[in-house]
Enzyme design. Structure first.
Site, PDB file in Angstrom:
ATOM      1  N   LYS A 298       0.824  -1.212   0.000  1.00 39.80           N
ATOM      2  CA  LYS A 298       0.000   0.000   0.000  1.00 39.80           C
ATOM      3  C   LYS A 298       0.861   1.265   0.000  1.00 39.80           C
ATOM      4  CE  LYS A 298      -1.775   1.509   4.078  1.00 39.80           C
ATOM      5  NZ  LYS A 298      -1.489   2.910   4.453  1.00 39.80           N
ATOM      6  N   ASN A 299       1.828   1.306   0.910  1.00 39.07           N
ATOM      7  CA  ASN A 299       2.565   2.565   1.089  1.00 39.07           C
ATOM      8  C   ASN A 299       3.597   2.819  -0.009  1.00 39.07           C
ATOM      9  OD1 ASN A 299       0.973   3.112   3.225  1.00 39.07           O
ATOM     10  ND2 ASN A 299       2.481   2.577   4.797  1.00 39.07           N
TER      11      ASN A 299
ATOM     12  N   ARG B 225      -5.284  10.763   4.210  1.00 39.76           N
ATOM     13  CA  ARG B 225      -4.320  11.864   4.268  1.00 39.76           C
ATOM     14  C   ARG B 225      -3.194  11.691   3.250  1.00 39.76           C
ATOM     15  NH1 ARG B 225      -3.174  13.587   8.818  1.00 39.76           N
ATOM     16  NH2 ARG B 225      -1.069  14.152   8.287  1.00 39.76           N
TER      17      ARG B 225
ATOM     18  N   CYS C 267      -5.291  12.612  12.764  1.00 43.31           N
ATOM     19  CA  CYS C 267      -6.037  11.359  12.601  1.00 43.31           C
ATOM     20  C   CYS C 267      -5.941  10.573  13.889  1.00 43.31           C
ATOM     21  CB  CYS C 267      -5.581  10.586  11.376  1.00 43.31           C
ATOM     22  SG  CYS C 267      -4.142   9.569  11.605  1.00 43.31           S
TER      23      CYS C 267
ATOM     24  N   ARG D 138      -0.032  14.483  13.182  1.00 42.75           N
ATOM     25  CA  ARG D 138       0.503  14.300  11.840  1.00 42.75           C
ATOM     26  C   ARG D 138       0.535  15.581  10.988  1.00 42.75           C
ATOM     27  NH1 ARG D 138      -1.755   8.667   9.574  1.00 42.75           N
ATOM     28  NH2 ARG D 138       0.185   8.731   8.396  1.00 42.75           N
TER      29      ARG D 138
ATOM     30  N   ASP E  64       4.247  20.072   8.032  1.00 41.89           N
ATOM     31  CA  ASP E  64       5.168  21.215   7.943  1.00 41.89           C
ATOM     32  C   ASP E  64       6.454  20.872   7.194  1.00 41.89           C
ATOM     33  OD1 ASP E  64       5.380  19.596  10.434  1.00 41.89           O
ATOM     34  OD2 ASP E  64       7.197  20.777  10.722  1.00 41.89           O
ATOM     35  N   GLN E  65       6.927  19.630   7.308  1.00 40.85           N
ATOM     36  CA  GLN E  65       8.187  19.267   6.644  1.00 40.85           C
ATOM     37  C   GLN E  65       8.012  19.151   5.134  1.00 40.85           C
ATOM     38  OE1 GLN E  65      11.152  19.224   8.367  1.00 40.85           O
ATOM     39  NE2 GLN E  65       9.745  20.057   9.899  1.00 40.85           N
TER      40      GLN E  65
ATOM     41  N   ASP F 249       4.170   0.499  12.148  1.00 45.89           N
ATOM     42  CA  ASP F 249       3.015  -0.172  11.533  1.00 45.89           C
ATOM     43  C   ASP F 249       2.897  -1.644  11.945  1.00 45.89           C
ATOM     44  OD1 ASP F 249       2.402   2.189  10.310  1.00 45.89           O
ATOM     45  OD2 ASP F 249       3.211   1.642   8.340  1.00 45.89           O
TER      46      ASP F 249
ATOM     47  N   ARG G 293      -8.882  -0.495   4.276  1.00 48.23           N
ATOM     48  CA  ARG G 293      -8.022   0.559   3.718  1.00 48.23           C
ATOM     49  C   ARG G 293      -6.648   0.003   3.368  1.00 48.23           C
ATOM     50  NH1 ARG G 293      -7.948   6.139   6.798  1.00 48.23           N
ATOM     51  NH2 ARG G 293      -6.451   6.362   5.113  1.00 48.23           N
TER      52      ARG G 293
HETATM   53  N1  EPU Z   1       5.829  14.634  11.031  1.00 48.83           N
HETATM   54  C1  EPU Z   1       5.950  15.988  11.306  1.00 48.83           C
HETATM   55  N2  EPU Z   1       5.916  16.873  10.263  1.00 48.83           N
HETATM   56  C2  EPU Z   1       5.770  16.469   8.978  1.00 48.83           C
HETATM   57  C3  EPU Z   1       5.640  15.099   8.698  1.00 48.83           C
HETATM   58  C4  EPU Z   1       5.668  14.208   9.752  1.00 48.83           C
HETATM   59  O1  EPU Z   1       6.100  16.381  12.454  1.00 48.83           O
HETATM   60  O2  EPU Z   1       5.737  17.326   8.075  1.00 48.83           O
HETATM   61  C5  EPU Z   1       5.859  13.652  12.130  1.00 48.83           C
HETATM   62  C6  EPU Z   1       4.557  12.863  12.257  1.00 48.83           C
HETATM   63  O3  EPU Z   1       3.586  13.541  12.992  1.00 48.83           O
HETATM   64  C7  EPU Z   1       5.030  11.595  12.909  1.00 48.83           C
HETATM   65  C8  EPU Z   1       6.435  11.403  12.327  1.00 48.83           C
HETATM   66  O4  EPU Z   1       6.830  12.673  11.833  1.00 48.83           O
HETATM   67  O5  EPU Z   1       5.124  11.768  14.285  1.00 48.83           O
HETATM   68  C9  EPU Z   1       6.541  10.395  11.211  1.00 48.83           C
HETATM   69  O6  EPU Z   1       5.503  10.600  10.268  1.00 48.83           O
HETATM   70  P1  EPU Z   1       5.655  10.317   8.709  1.00 48.83           P
HETATM   71  O7  EPU Z   1       5.504  11.587   7.986  1.00 48.83           O
HETATM   72  O8  EPU Z   1       6.875   9.503   8.443  1.00 48.83           O
HETATM   73  O9  EPU Z   1       4.366   9.443   8.426  1.00 48.83           O
HETATM   74  P2  EPU Z   1       3.554   9.456   7.080  1.00 48.83           P
HETATM   75  O10 EPU Z   1       4.500   9.684   5.974  1.00 48.83           O
HETATM   76  O11 EPU Z   1       2.379  10.331   7.223  1.00 48.83           O
HETATM   77  C10 EPU Z   1       3.861   6.928   6.476  1.00 48.83           C
HETATM   78  C11 EPU Z   1       2.947   5.769   6.253  1.00 48.83           C
HETATM   79  C12 EPU Z   1       2.326   5.362   7.577  1.00 48.83           C
HETATM   80  C13 EPU Z   1       3.474   4.979   8.536  1.00 48.83           C
HETATM   81  C14 EPU Z   1       4.430   6.160   8.699  1.00 48.83           C
HETATM   82  C15 EPU Z   1       5.646   5.855   9.547  1.00 48.83           C
HETATM   83  C16 EPU Z   1       2.216   6.134   3.989  1.00 48.83           C
HETATM   84  C17 EPU Z   1       1.123   6.468   3.047  1.00 48.83           C
HETATM   85  N3  EPU Z   1       1.913   6.146   5.289  1.00 48.83           N
HETATM   86  O12 EPU Z   1       3.044   7.967   7.018  1.00 48.83           O
HETATM   87  O13 EPU Z   1       1.523   4.226   7.333  1.00 48.83           O
HETATM   88  O14 EPU Z   1       2.944   4.644   9.800  1.00 48.83           O
HETATM   89  O15 EPU Z   1       4.896   6.571   7.390  1.00 48.83           O
HETATM   90  O16 EPU Z   1       6.348   4.776   9.046  1.00 48.83           O
HETATM   91  O17 EPU Z   1       3.318   5.831   3.558  1.00 48.83           O
HETATM   92  C18 EPU Z   1      -0.135   2.628   7.846  1.00 48.83           C
HETATM   93  O18 EPU Z   1       0.132   2.083   6.761  1.00 48.83           O
HETATM   94  O19 EPU Z   1      -0.868   2.101   8.716  1.00 48.83           O
HETATM   95  C19 EPU Z   1       0.425   3.946   8.119  1.00 48.83           C
HETATM   96  C20 EPU Z   1      -0.094   4.761   9.033  1.00 48.83           C
END
Ligand code: EPU
Length: 420
Positions: A22-23, A95, A119, A124, A127-128, A307, A399
């Site tokens: 999925k990811n 998202r 969520c 989540r 900003d980055q 995950d 999902r």
């Molecule tokens: N974060 C920030 N600012 C940002 C982005 C992230 O502070 O701009 C923080 C988040 O709040 C969190 C941490 O950084 O505390 C890591 O978040 P990340 O951005 O890596 O998560 P994501 O990219 O939104 C993806 C996967 C998630 C998985 C996470 C961590 C996808 C579509 N989703 O999410 O998958 O848990 O990386 O490995 O790739 C799932 O499949 O169940 C799932 C939630």
């Protein structure tokens, strides 16, 4: 609304195949926006989130569909006028829709994407993602709940992420491939899905080096070509199926996996007493007579994945001894704990740590899924629990798991889907 009904106690046996990841599928589908023409993807899992991404792309004017006769194939055609906008209605259901932001601004000079709110598992922020796009010269405005990003031509720059982010790394990487000049991205996510996206972008003509490490360097190119690509196997689904073997006291071969993507999970399963062996392009998990408690700390890849935290917690709830599980990625990813309590688990939460005292047996009960991996955790616990477990709100499960109940039934589980 569907629910999953499980009668626990059957040890699982046999072979099962992991679906596409999925990811990886979600950013790769979004990356089709970067080229004119039709890209074709195989091994795309049939999931609600993938359907949502196809819908996001269609809403913008792409021809994005799943193949009628070949269910694992999707194509995305970018052949005409594109409205570079992802509306609130879609972003609020998924998202990861925010992954269109980078490709849109790079290719069309403009993007209007609804801000994803928080969520169930955490706030989540994005900003980055925005910091990275700004470093490439995009103008960013937040109005009426939308991010508006504009740039006549993105320019290469240096991006040093303050936090390691998977989709943030992917979004900025997709923007930088069409920027003028060289981009250096530091403190990047090293997940296999980031590496896979870079592989696809390079097939399209991009010049990316270092994906899979924390420093990614990109030389911008003028244009990209459409691509054909088979999505890599889902390491989290595979890990979930290995835990299903372990918690049920079974012996299962999970085929179509990349074993090294599961190193951290395999290490913990071995510590817990399971016998894990590589076999015919897959991994076999044989449960021990008695599971040992192990401690788990979630970190970014190559550490133990967040995950898989909920699934391992289900396993630890019936292991011998006390396990300490620390969640370091998301601030609210213990929503499965009160539901596991309903099945008889002994778990105490202290901040971002859960202390799990293994119990001899679980007992079936109605429980409610709160997010994707929590659903998987409850199903795993249900496989072990005595009696009947009903897991409601399985739309969370759909999902991210392709027909999990069918796969488990194929291994001998007494599990079925019912209309609630
Ligand atoms: N974060 C920030 N600012 C940002 C982005 C992230 O502070 O701009 C923080 C988040 O709040 C969190 C941490 O950084 O505390 C890591 O978040 P990340 O951005 O890596 O998560 P994501 O990219 O939104 C993806 C996967 C998630 C998985 C996470 C961590 C996808 C579509 N989703 O999410 O998958 O848990 O990386 O490995 O790739 C799932 O499949 O169940 C799932 C939630």
């Amino acid at each position: 609304m569907d629910k999953i009904v499980i009668k626990g106690g059957q040890p699982l046996h046999g072979e099962v195949q992991a679906s596409g990841a999925k990811n990886a599928a979600l950013p790769i589908l979004a990356s089709a926006l970067l080229a004119d023409g039709t890209s074709t993807y195989r091994n795309v899992p049939d999931l609600a989130d993938v359907a949502t991404m196809l819908k996001v792309l269609r809403t913008m004017g792409c021809d994005a569909e799943r193949h009628a006769e070949k269910p694992d194939v999707c194509h995305v055609g970018v052949n005409g006028h594109i409205t570079p906008e992802a509306p609130y209605d879609l972003v609020k259901t998924m998202r990861a829709s925010v992954l269109v932001l980078g490709p849109l601004v790079a290719r069309f000079g403009r993007a209007r994407v609804s801000m994803p709110g928080g969520c169930a598992i955490g706030a989540r922020p994005i900003d980055q993602h925005l910091k990275g796009l700004k470093a490439l010269g995009a103008d960013i405005h937040l109005t009426e709940g939308y991010v508006e990003a504009t740039a006549k031509q993105l320019k290469g720059g240096t991006v040093n992420f303050d936090v390691i982010t998977v989709t943030g790394t992917e979004n900025v990487m997709m923007a930088a491939v069409l920027a003028k000049g060289r981009t250096v991205m530091e403190n990047c996510a090293r997940e296999p899905e980031v590496e896979e996206l870079a592989k696809v972008l390079n097939k399209m003509g991009a010049r990316i080096e270092g994906a899979g490490t924390s420093i990614i360097t990109i030389e911008g190119v003028d244009r990209l070509m459409p691509v054909e690509h088979a999505i890599l196997p889902d390491r989290i689904e595979a890990g979930t199926l290995l835990v299903a073997a372990a918690i049920s006291g079974g012996n299962v071969l999970v085929k179509h996996v990349v074993p090294e993507h599961l190193d951290a999970v395999v290490e913990k399963l071995r510590e817990a007493g399971c016998t894990i062996s590589a076999e015919g392009g897959g991994l076999r998990c044989k449960a021990p007579d008695r599971l040992n408690a192990v401690n788990i700390t979630t970190t970014e890849h190559p550490g133990f994945p967040t995950d898989m935290q909920a699934q391992l917690m289900a396993l630890m709830s019936v292991s011998q001894g006390t396990s300490v599980i620390s969640e370091n990625i998301f601030e609210n990813r213990f929503m499965h704990v009160p539901e596991l309590h309903r099945l008889g688990a002994d778990i105490t939460i202290q901040g971002h740590t859960a202390v799990v005292k293994g119990v001899k047996s679980l007992s079936g009960a109605p429980v409610m899924a709160t997010d994707l991996r929590a659903s998987a955790s409850l199903i795993l616990a249900g496989l072990r629990a005595e009696g009947r477990t009903d897991v409601s709100r399985v739309y969370h499960l759909d999902r991210g798991y392709e027909r999990l109940e069918r796969k488990l039934r194929g291994l001998g589980a007494d599990i079925r889907r019912e209309k609630a």
